[in-house]
Design a protein around this motif. Structure first.
Motif, PDB file in Angstrom:
ATOM      1  N   MET A  43       8.937  -1.033 -11.526  1.00 46.13           N
ATOM      2  CA  MET A  43       9.872  -2.144 -11.314  1.00 46.13           C
ATOM      3  C   MET A  43       9.131  -3.480 -11.270  1.00 46.13           C
ATOM      4  SD  MET A  43      12.808  -0.803 -11.414  1.00 46.13           S
ATOM      5  CE  MET A  43      13.810  -2.157 -10.881  1.00 46.13           C
ATOM      6  N   ALA A  44       7.954  -3.509 -10.650  1.00 43.39           N
ATOM      7  CA  ALA A  44       7.163  -4.739 -10.595  1.00 43.39           C
ATOM      8  C   ALA A  44       6.671  -5.124 -11.992  1.00 43.39           C
ATOM      9  CB  ALA A  44       5.979  -4.566  -9.648  1.00 43.39           C
ATOM     10  N   ILE A  45       6.286  -4.137 -12.791  1.00 42.77           N
ATOM     11  CA  ILE A  45       5.863  -4.401 -14.168  1.00 42.77           C
ATOM     12  C   ILE A  45       7.023  -4.967 -14.965  1.00 42.77           C
ATOM     13  CG2 ILE A  45       5.173  -3.270 -16.325  1.00 42.77           C
ATOM     14  CD1 ILE A  45       3.445  -1.392 -14.596  1.00 42.77           C
ATOM     15  N   ARG A  46       8.189  -4.384 -14.780  1.00 41.62           N
ATOM     16  CA  ARG A  46       9.381  -4.876 -15.494  1.00 41.62           C
ATOM     17  C   ARG A  46       9.676  -6.325 -15.117  1.00 41.62           C
ATOM     18  NH1 ARG A  46      15.315  -2.029 -15.519  1.00 41.62           N
ATOM     19  NH2 ARG A  46      16.338  -3.645 -16.725  1.00 41.62           N
ATOM     20  N   LYS A  47       9.641  -6.618 -13.830  1.00 39.43           N
ATOM     21  CA  LYS A  47       9.938  -7.968 -13.368  1.00 39.43           C
ATOM     22  C   LYS A  47       8.912  -8.970 -13.888  1.00 39.43           C
ATOM     23  CE  LYS A  47      10.921 -10.558  -9.204  1.00 39.43           C
ATOM     24  NZ  LYS A  47      11.002 -10.553  -7.763  1.00 39.43           N
ATOM     25  N   LYS A  48       7.636  -8.621 -13.805  1.00 43.95           N
ATOM     26  CA  LYS A  48       6.571  -9.520 -14.251  1.00 43.95           C
ATOM     27  C   LYS A  48       6.644  -9.743 -15.766  1.00 43.95           C
ATOM     28  CE  LYS A  48       2.719 -11.781 -13.467  1.00 43.95           C
ATOM     29  NZ  LYS A  48       2.543 -12.830 -12.507  1.00 43.95           N
ATOM     30  N   THR A  49       6.891  -8.676 -16.524  1.00 41.49           N
ATOM     31  CA  THR A  49       7.003  -8.796 -17.975  1.00 41.49           C
ATOM     32  C   THR A  49       8.196  -9.660 -18.359  1.00 41.49           C
ATOM     33  OG1 THR A  49       6.010  -6.621 -18.228  1.00 41.49           O
ATOM     34  CG2 THR A  49       7.169  -7.496 -20.126  1.00 41.49           C
ATOM     35  N   ASP A  50       9.304  -9.484 -17.671  1.00 37.73           N
ATOM     36  CA  ASP A  50      10.476 -10.310 -17.946  1.00 37.73           C
ATOM     37  C   ASP A  50      10.193 -11.777 -17.653  1.00 37.73           C
ATOM     38  OD1 ASP A  50      11.899  -8.125 -18.807  1.00 37.73           O
ATOM     39  OD2 ASP A  50      13.020  -7.865 -16.938  1.00 37.73           O
ATOM     40  N   GLU A  51       9.462 -12.060 -16.567  1.00 38.58           N
ATOM     41  CA  GLU A  51       9.084 -13.446 -16.246  1.00 38.58           C
ATOM     42  C   GLU A  51       8.203 -14.036 -17.345  1.00 38.58           C
ATOM     43  OE1 GLU A  51       7.091 -13.550 -12.492  1.00 38.58           O
ATOM     44  OE2 GLU A  51       8.886 -13.016 -11.365  1.00 38.58           O
TER      45      GLU A  51
ATOM     46  N   ASN B  37       0.820  -1.223   0.000  1.00 33.38           N
ATOM     47  CA  ASN B  37       0.000   0.000   0.000  1.00 33.38           C
ATOM     48  C   ASN B  37       0.850   1.268   0.000  1.00 33.38           C
ATOM     49  OD1 ASN B  37      -2.354  -1.475  -0.029  1.00 33.38           O
ATOM     50  ND2 ASN B  37      -2.646  -1.374   2.194  1.00 33.38           N
ATOM     51  N   THR B  38       2.096   1.160   0.435  1.00 31.84           N
ATOM     52  CA  THR B  38       2.990   2.318   0.503  1.00 31.84           C
ATOM     53  C   THR B  38       3.866   2.451  -0.744  1.00 31.84           C
ATOM     54  OG1 THR B  38       4.628   0.984   1.645  1.00 31.84           O
ATOM     55  CG2 THR B  38       3.087   2.249   3.019  1.00 31.84           C
ATOM     56  N   ALA B  39       3.593   1.654  -1.768  1.00 26.41           N
ATOM     57  CA  ALA B  39       4.435   1.629  -2.967  1.00 26.41           C
ATOM     58  C   ALA B  39       4.298   2.921  -3.774  1.00 26.41           C
ATOM     59  CB  ALA B  39       4.066   0.435  -3.837  1.00 26.41           C
ATOM     60  N   THR B  40       5.364   3.267  -4.478  1.00 22.08           N
ATOM     61  CA  THR B  40       5.381   4.441  -5.346  1.00 22.08           C
ATOM     62  C   THR B  40       5.221   4.008  -6.799  1.00 22.08           C
ATOM     63  OG1 THR B  40       7.774   4.358  -5.587  1.00 22.08           O
ATOM     64  CG2 THR B  40       6.916   5.678  -3.755  1.00 22.08           C
TER      65      THR B  40
ATOM     66  N   ILE C 129      -5.207   4.975  -6.487  1.00 19.07           N
ATOM     67  CA  ILE C 129      -5.049   3.558  -6.806  1.00 19.07           C
ATOM     68  C   ILE C 129      -5.213   2.756  -5.526  1.00 19.07           C
ATOM     69  CG2 ILE C 129      -3.456   1.820  -7.677  1.00 19.07           C
ATOM     70  CD1 ILE C 129      -2.208   4.008  -9.387  1.00 19.07           C
ATOM     71  N   CYS C 130      -6.109   1.767  -5.581  1.00 21.16           N
ATOM     72  CA  CYS C 130      -6.344   0.903  -4.428  1.00 21.16           C
ATOM     73  C   CYS C 130      -6.403  -0.550  -4.922  1.00 21.16           C
ATOM     74  CB  CYS C 130      -7.628   1.307  -3.714  1.00 21.16           C
ATOM     75  SG  CYS C 130      -9.072   1.291  -4.771  1.00 21.16           S
ATOM     76  N   ASN C 131      -6.779  -1.455  -4.046  1.00 19.75           N
ATOM     77  CA  ASN C 131      -6.832  -2.877  -4.389  1.00 19.75           C
ATOM     78  C   ASN C 131      -7.775  -3.105  -5.574  1.00 19.75           C
ATOM     79  OD1 ASN C 131      -6.176  -5.564  -4.146  1.00 19.75           O
ATOM     80  ND2 ASN C 131      -7.687  -5.969  -2.558  1.00 19.75           N
ATOM     81  N   ASN C 132      -7.371  -3.959  -6.485  1.00 24.70           N
ATOM     82  CA  ASN C 132      -8.117  -4.343  -7.692  1.00 24.70           C
ATOM     83  C   ASN C 132      -8.297  -3.199  -8.691  1.00 24.70           C
ATOM     84  OD1 ASN C 132      -8.404  -7.017  -6.813  1.00 24.70           O
ATOM     85  ND2 ASN C 132     -10.168  -6.429  -5.565  1.00 24.70           N
ATOM     86  N   SER C 133      -7.450  -2.186  -8.636  1.00 18.98           N
ATOM     87  CA  SER C 133      -7.498  -1.100  -9.619  1.00 18.98           C
ATOM     88  C   SER C 133      -6.840  -1.552 -10.916  1.00 18.98           C
ATOM     89  CB  SER C 133      -6.757   0.133  -9.107  1.00 18.98           C
ATOM     90  OG  SER C 133      -7.445   0.710  -8.033  1.00 18.98           O
ATOM     91  N   LYS C 134      -7.192  -0.863 -11.999  1.00 23.33           N
ATOM     92  CA  LYS C 134      -6.576  -1.129 -13.297  1.00 23.33           C
ATOM     93  C   LYS C 134      -5.690   0.044 -13.667  1.00 23.33           C
ATOM     94  CE  LYS C 134      -9.857  -4.271 -15.338  1.00 23.33           C
ATOM     95  NZ  LYS C 134     -10.618  -4.613 -16.543  1.00 23.33           N
TER      96      LYS C 134
ATOM     97  N   ASP D 185       7.533   9.664 -10.492  1.00 23.54           N
ATOM     98  CA  ASP D 185       7.950   8.354  -9.981  1.00 23.54           C
ATOM     99  C   ASP D 185       7.930   8.262  -8.463  1.00 23.54           C
ATOM    100  OD1 ASP D 185       8.298   7.285 -12.474  1.00 23.54           O
ATOM    101  OD2 ASP D 185      10.489   7.422 -12.474  1.00 23.54           O
ATOM    102  N   ASN D 186       8.021   9.378  -7.778  1.00 25.04           N
ATOM    103  CA  ASN D 186       8.085   9.364  -6.316  1.00 25.04           C
ATOM    104  C   ASN D 186       6.724   9.469  -5.650  1.00 25.04           C
ATOM    105  OD1 ASN D 186      10.918   9.173  -6.315  1.00 25.04           O
ATOM    106  ND2 ASN D 186      11.066  11.370  -6.646  1.00 25.04           N
ATOM    107  N   SER D 187       5.657   9.621  -6.423  1.00 20.69           N
ATOM    108  CA  SER D 187       4.332   9.741  -5.811  1.00 20.69           C
ATOM    109  C   SER D 187       3.825   8.369  -5.377  1.00 20.69           C
ATOM    110  CB  SER D 187       3.341  10.398  -6.772  1.00 20.69           C
ATOM    111  OG  SER D 187       3.070   9.546  -7.860  1.00 20.69           O
ATOM    112  N   VAL D 188       3.153   8.346  -4.257  1.00 23.70           N
ATOM    113  CA  VAL D 188       2.612   7.103  -3.707  1.00 23.70           C
ATOM    114  C   VAL D 188       1.360   6.733  -4.500  1.00 23.70           C
ATOM    115  CG1 VAL D 188       1.710   6.016  -1.604  1.00 23.70           C
ATOM    116  CG2 VAL D 188       3.547   7.692  -1.446  1.00 23.70           C
ATOM    117  N   LEU D 189       1.212   5.446  -4.786  1.00 27.22           N
ATOM    118  CA  LEU D 189       0.086   4.988  -5.607  1.00 27.22           C
ATOM    119  C   LEU D 189      -1.257   5.358  -4.995  1.00 27.22           C
ATOM    120  CD1 LEU D 189       1.397   1.470  -6.655  1.00 27.22           C
ATOM    121  CD2 LEU D 189       1.340   3.548  -8.025  1.00 27.22           C
TER     122      LEU D 189
END
Length: 189
Positions: A102-110, A93-96, A151-156, A142-146
């Motif tokens: 970075m999570a998108i990059r990691k998931k896409t690479d996987e 919940n505290t992610a920026t 943006i909350c749970n199950n957002s697109k 990039d430094n703003s908190v989601l």
């Protein structure tokens, strides 16, 4: 070498430390067997449909995020690509916005690794030409908190074409890269 020991006793100690004792071999083989058993149990667990969201080679951070997701201190986001396909990522919940990238990059690479093997993706090119949006609001800082962007749970979150403005030290319209830029200027002596 101990002055009270003879040379042959010291030599015998050195050869004992180099040679393997039967107990050490058995311990090594049992630890090897334990490791193989652990790997097979992990593979069986990861094949369980309940644990489908756990990556094949989970890091401690991945497991921690999934635990926080179950506890309610993390959120699952759906990332929709330009071609309409989507995938899910789990974020604290505290992610920026940077953490999300970075999570998108990691998931896409996987995903690419599973489908096609190793393939190079220029993430600098992607982030220079595309941005993430949520409810038609561009996530540029990039430094703003989601959560501050709604943006909350199950957002697109969507990819959308974007060209940065001068405020963010980028060009507002694309420049053609000229090979000999500046050579046509007169040199003052």
């Amino acid at each position: 070498m101990d002055p009270g020991k003879s040379f042959s006793a010291a030599e015998e100690e050195a050869t004992d430390s180099v040679s393997t004792k039967p107990e050490e071999v058995a311990a090594y083989q049992s630890s090897e067997a334990k490791q193989a058993k652990l790997q097979s149990m992990l593979a069986a667990l990861l094949d369980d449909p309940i644990l489908a969201d756990v990556p094949r080679k989970p890091s401690l951070a991945d497991v921690d995020t999934l635990i926080n997701l179950e506890l309610g201190s993390a959120m699952r986001l759906t990332v929709v690509k330009l071609d309409g396909t989507s995938f899910d990522v789990a974020m604290l919940n505290t992610a920026t916005v940077k953490d999300l990238k970075m999570a998108i990059r990691k998931k896409t690479d996987e995903i690419e690794q599973e489908k096609m093997g190793h393939r190079h993706i220029s993430w600098k090119h992607i982030w220079d030409n595309y941005c993430l949006t949520h409810q038609n609001e561009k996530l540029i800082d990039d430094n703003s908190v989601l959560s501050s962007n709604g943006i909350c749970n199950n957002s697109k979150v969507y990819f959308s074409p974007h060209v940065m403005s001068r405020v963010y030290r980028k060009h507002s319209r694309r420049r053609k890269h000229r090979f000999f830029h500046g050579l046509n200027r007169k040199i003052k002596l």
